[in-house]
Design an enzyme around this catalytic site. Structure first.
Site, PDB file in Angstrom:
ATOM      1  N   GLY A  93       0.846  -1.193   0.000  1.00  9.51           N
ATOM      2  CA  GLY A  93       0.000   0.000   0.000  1.00  9.51           C
ATOM      3  C   GLY A  93       0.876   1.235   0.000  1.00  9.51           C
ATOM      4  O   GLY A  93       2.080   1.162   0.259  1.00  9.51           O
ATOM      5  N   ARG A  96       3.918   6.125   1.782  1.00 11.99           N
ATOM      6  CA  ARG A  96       4.371   7.516   1.894  1.00 11.99           C
ATOM      7  C   ARG A  96       3.855   8.353   0.731  1.00 11.99           C
ATOM      8  O   ARG A  96       4.339   9.458   0.505  1.00 11.99           O
ATOM      9  CB  ARG A  96       5.890   7.572   1.941  1.00 11.99           C
ATOM     10  CG  ARG A  96       6.561   6.941   0.734  1.00 11.99           C
ATOM     11  CD  ARG A  96       8.017   7.306   0.726  1.00 11.99           C
ATOM     12  NE  ARG A  96       8.732   6.557  -0.289  1.00 11.99           N
ATOM     13  CZ  ARG A  96       9.998   6.781  -0.591  1.00 11.99           C
ATOM     14  NH1 ARG A  96      10.659   7.729   0.033  1.00 11.99           N
ATOM     15  NH2 ARG A  96      10.594   6.076  -1.519  1.00 11.99           N
ATOM     16  N   ASP A 128       8.498   6.205   7.902  1.00 10.98           N
ATOM     17  CA  ASP A 128       8.118   7.530   8.406  1.00 10.98           C
ATOM     18  C   ASP A 128       7.209   8.282   7.438  1.00 10.98           C
ATOM     19  O   ASP A 128       6.793   9.409   7.730  1.00 10.98           O
ATOM     20  CB  ASP A 128       9.376   8.361   8.703  1.00 10.98           C
ATOM     21  CG  ASP A 128      10.261   8.548   7.471  1.00 10.98           C
ATOM     22  OD1 ASP A 128       9.873   8.096   6.379  1.00 10.98           O
ATOM     23  OD2 ASP A 128      11.342   9.140   7.610  1.00 10.98           O
ATOM     24  N   GLY A 129       6.928   7.685   6.282  1.00 12.61           N
ATOM     25  CA  GLY A 129       6.055   8.348   5.315  1.00 12.61           C
ATOM     26  C   GLY A 129       6.721   9.485   4.554  1.00 12.61           C
ATOM     27  O   GLY A 129       6.067  10.204   3.805  1.00 12.61           O
ATOM     28  N   ARG A 179       3.645  13.871  -8.378  1.00  8.37           N
ATOM     29  CA  ARG A 179       3.794  12.964  -9.512  1.00  8.37           C
ATOM     30  C   ARG A 179       2.484  12.866 -10.267  1.00  8.37           C
ATOM     31  O   ARG A 179       1.405  12.918  -9.670  1.00  8.37           O
ATOM     32  CB  ARG A 179       4.200  11.606  -8.946  1.00  8.37           C
ATOM     33  CG  ARG A 179       4.218  10.484  -9.946  1.00  8.37           C
ATOM     34  CD  ARG A 179       5.094   9.379  -9.445  1.00  8.37           C
ATOM     35  NE  ARG A 179       4.369   8.408  -8.642  1.00  8.37           N
ATOM     36  CZ  ARG A 179       4.926   7.305  -8.138  1.00  8.37           C
ATOM     37  NH1 ARG A 179       6.213   7.068  -8.338  1.00  8.37           N
ATOM     38  NH2 ARG A 179       4.233   6.457  -7.425  1.00  8.37           N
ATOM     39  N   ARG A 186      -1.401  -1.070 -10.125  1.00 10.25           N
ATOM     40  CA  ARG A 186      -0.198  -1.891 -10.282  1.00 10.25           C
ATOM     41  C   ARG A 186      -0.576  -3.359 -10.405  1.00 10.25           C
ATOM     42  O   ARG A 186      -1.686  -3.755 -10.009  1.00 10.25           O
ATOM     43  CB  ARG A 186       0.688  -1.707  -9.035  1.00 10.25           C
ATOM     44  CG  ARG A 186       1.000  -0.254  -8.730  1.00 10.25           C
ATOM     45  CD  ARG A 186       1.173  -0.034  -7.220  1.00 10.25           C
ATOM     46  NE  ARG A 186       1.282   1.399  -6.909  1.00 10.25           N
ATOM     47  CZ  ARG A 186       2.435   2.075  -6.894  1.00 10.25           C
ATOM     48  NH1 ARG A 186       3.560   1.455  -7.112  1.00 10.25           N
ATOM     49  NH2 ARG A 186       2.439   3.361  -6.633  1.00 10.25           N
ATOM     50  N   ASP A 255       4.787  -4.582  -7.459  1.00  9.17           N
ATOM     51  CA  ASP A 255       4.119  -3.334  -7.052  1.00  9.17           C
ATOM     52  C   ASP A 255       4.663  -2.149  -7.835  1.00  9.17           C
ATOM     53  O   ASP A 255       4.074  -1.070  -7.790  1.00  9.17           O
ATOM     54  CB  ASP A 255       4.265  -3.092  -5.543  1.00  9.17           C
ATOM     55  CG  ASP A 255       5.708  -3.235  -5.073  1.00  9.17           C
ATOM     56  OD1 ASP A 255       6.310  -4.287  -5.339  1.00  9.17           O
ATOM     57  OD2 ASP A 255       6.223  -2.296  -4.458  1.00  9.17           O
TER      58      ASP A 255
HETATM   59  P1  AMP Z   1       9.233   1.595  -3.211  1.00  5.80           P
HETATM   60  O1  AMP Z   1      10.489   0.803  -3.074  1.00  5.80           O
HETATM   61  O2  AMP Z   1       9.449   3.087  -3.157  1.00  5.80           O
HETATM   62  O3  AMP Z   1       8.440   1.193  -4.408  1.00  5.80           O
HETATM   63  O4  AMP Z   1       8.383   1.274  -1.909  1.00  5.80           O
HETATM   64  C1  AMP Z   1       7.972  -0.015  -1.536  1.00  5.80           C
HETATM   65  C2  AMP Z   1       6.963   0.087  -0.435  1.00  5.80           C
HETATM   66  O5  AMP Z   1       7.538   0.664   0.738  1.00  5.80           O
HETATM   67  C3  AMP Z   1       5.754   0.944  -0.764  1.00  5.80           C
HETATM   68  O6  AMP Z   1       4.634   0.362  -0.164  1.00  5.80           O
HETATM   69  C4  AMP Z   1       6.101   2.263  -0.141  1.00  5.80           C
HETATM   70  O7  AMP Z   1       4.953   3.029   0.146  1.00  5.80           O
HETATM   71  C5  AMP Z   1       6.811   1.832   1.127  1.00  5.80           C
HETATM   72  N1  AMP Z   1       7.754   2.846   1.623  1.00  5.80           N
HETATM   73  C6  AMP Z   1       8.959   3.203   1.087  1.00  5.80           C
HETATM   74  N2  AMP Z   1       9.542   4.169   1.804  1.00  5.80           N
HETATM   75  C7  AMP Z   1       8.710   4.454   2.837  1.00  5.80           C
HETATM   76  C8  AMP Z   1       8.753   5.370   3.960  1.00  5.80           C
HETATM   77  N3  AMP Z   1       9.778   6.189   4.148  1.00  5.80           N
HETATM   78  N4  AMP Z   1       7.698   5.368   4.799  1.00  5.80           N
HETATM   79  C9  AMP Z   1       6.663   4.534   4.620  1.00  5.80           C
HETATM   80  N5  AMP Z   1       6.568   3.655   3.614  1.00  5.80           N
HETATM   81  C10 AMP Z   1       7.573   3.612   2.728  1.00  5.80           C
HETATM   82 MG    MG Z   2       6.834   1.238  -5.306  1.00  5.94          MG
END
Ligand code: AMP
Ligand code: MG
Length: 489
Positions: A93, A96, A128-129, A179, A186, A255
């Protein structure tokens, strides 16, 4: 007279995803930040979306692009999805990212507007979002370069810094990326409902996706099989495009594969300099799962996960569903090869097709691999006729290859200038070379945006070599360390 503060920005939100059932998302507002400041704003994109760029120059533009204020008509939410990460299925999900809604462009296109790094959501797990400025600028730079290459991609409208630190291995300046995307649906969105065994939601999602991305399939006999076929075709084309410009996505988890066929989620991505199919940049990709040359195979693997997720709703008769899905999945390889050899032909200036063309192209790639020749530079500087390529002084293998290629060009009716034009449309003169990107991002995080702006300008016209910075035109100087790129920043 209208002041900038009162000019209507031109948003036309119509949020169909927000109207999907509760299982699809969680309503959540961005978390306000201390000191918003606009770092980059994409005027040409704003204009093409029917927005008035002048409305985003006022004092509160930064507040909107960090989520401190919400655009009128937006309905902020985080999307639910799952994903196979390095082969393992996980519930994810938007941890962030916050979807503001769907803006309707003057051309009638539906365009997701999402804030990335806007604070925690119910899917944040231990995160941390937030996002750091460097990686958000990187996504902006590379997604806009991909667009200029003519490759389907999400877009970047703005980057705003938050005035707050984010803590990774060290404190880093925080930022939010705005964005745009055809959608954020996805492969993992389908996997989410399939894993829950929620066939009703799967059907709702498929209907939504069909209407949005595959309207021609809606009235067909088997719409979902039609959708699967179109997704497979779009991915086959997309991966050939990536490989045309030397792009390594770096984290092709399910994803991070969009049903729309756009490139999505720029994390540890980078471009190859020397040609080597085993090239990996991501610091966590220890086994080279997402290496440059692995990308077609990984796309096929991800598409098999999509087909599995769709199985319960694919066809009224289960055995037919499996048989037809397998046929489609098996067609990926042939579809990819068709796109890839069409791409290689164009890169070599070939208008006509001969059976030996594939071998001709493969022999050049093999030579490049053996000599660690620069991929972009070699293709861009190939010249027919007697003069050997400047990248290949006096190499017998290359000279022999060059003679075959010149003879091959002579067997087609097109003129030399037509050949050059075709090649120059498919072989970029400049790419976001990793060492130049790293240097520009480092400078930007130290408040010097000039190098980044120079790269943005250069990469807006990547097929034109005039007035381009030498650090993008030429291979990195010998001894330049290969930069590692980082995930989840
Ligand atoms: P990504 O590698 O950016 O595609 O992220 C993979 C998953 O990790 C997704 O569900 C993102 O929303 C979550 N995610 C990545 N970085 C953070 C963060 N700093 N805080 C919360 N969720 C994160
Ligand atoms: Mg991603």
């Amino acid at each position: 007279m209208m002041t900038d503060e009162t000019r209507p920005p031109g948003w036309r939100f119509d949020n169909t995803y927000a109207r999907l059932p509760q299982a699809f998302h969680s309503r959540v507002n961005p978390t306000p930040v201390a000191a918003p400041r606009l770092v980059l704003f994409n005027r040409p994109l704003a204009q093409s979306l029917g927005l008035d760029p002048a409305a985003f120059t006022g004092a509160d533009a930064a507040a909107y692009f960090t989520g401190n204020q919400i655009f009128p008509g937006a309905e902020p939410l985080a999307q639910a999805y799952a994903g196979h990460q390095y082969g393992n299925l996980t519930r994810l999900g938007d941890g962030r990212a916050i979807l503001l809604g769907e803006h309707l462009t003057p051309a009638g296109q539906r365009f997701d507007i999402q804030l990335k790094g806007a604070g925690p959501t119910p899917y944040s797990r231990r995160g941390d979002g937030r996002a750091a400025l460097g990686p958000m600028l990187r996504e902006y730079l590379i997604s806009e370069a991909m667009h200029a290459f003519g490759i389907p991609t999400t877009r970047s409208l703005a980057v705003a810094s938050t005035g707050e630190p984010v803590y990774r291995e060290q404190p880093l300046p925080g930022a939010v990326l705005t964005r745009g995307a055809a959608s954020h649906i996805r492969v993992g969105t389908f996997e989410y409902f399939a894993a829950l065994g929620d066939t009703d939601s799967l059907r709702v999602l498929a209907d939504h996706t069909l209407r949005r991305h595959f309207p021609d399939r809606v009235e067909s006999e088997h719409p979902i099989l039609g959708m699967l076929e179109d997704v497979i075709e779009r991915q086959a084309s997309l991966i050939a495009h990536w490989m045309r410009v030397g792009f390594v996505h770096g984290v092709m988890n399910t994803d991070n594969m969009a049903l729309s066929g756009e490139t999505i989620d720029y994390g540890p991505c980078a471009f190859i300099d020397a040609y080597d199919p085993a090239t990996v940049f991501s610091s966590i990709d220890h086994h080279g799962r997402y290496a440059f040359g692995q990308q077609p195979g990984i796309a096929a693997w991800n598409l098999a996960r999509l087909a599995e997720a769709l199985l319960p709703i694919l066809h009224p008769e289960p055995n037919s569903a499996i048989a037809r899905a397998n046929e489609l999945l098996e067609s990926f390889s042939e579809r990819f090869q068709r796109h890839w050899f069409a791409t290689l032909r164009a890169k070599l200036g070939l208008f006509t097709a001969e059976p030996e063309d594939a071998v001709l192209a493969e022999d050049l790639l093999a030579w490049m691999h053996q000599h660690r020749a620069d991929y972009t530079h070699t293709f861009r500087n190939l010249r027919p006729a007697a003069a050997p390529s400047p990248t290949a002084p006096a190499d017998a293998t290359f000279t022999a290859w060059h003679q075959r290629w010149t003879a091959r060009l002579a067997r087609q009716p097109q003129s030399g200038s037509e050949v050059t034009q075709l090649m120059n449309r498919h072989n970029p003169a400049v790419i976001p070379r990793n060492h130049a990107v790293e240097a520009a991002l480092t400078a930007a995080t130290e408040n010097n945006l000039a190098p980044l702006e120079r790269l943005l300008t250069a990469l807006a016209t990547p097929y034109d070599e005039t007035n381009q910075p030498t650090e993008l035109l030429n291979p990195p100087p010998p001894g330049t360390p290969v930069c590692r790129t980082f995930c989840g920043t």
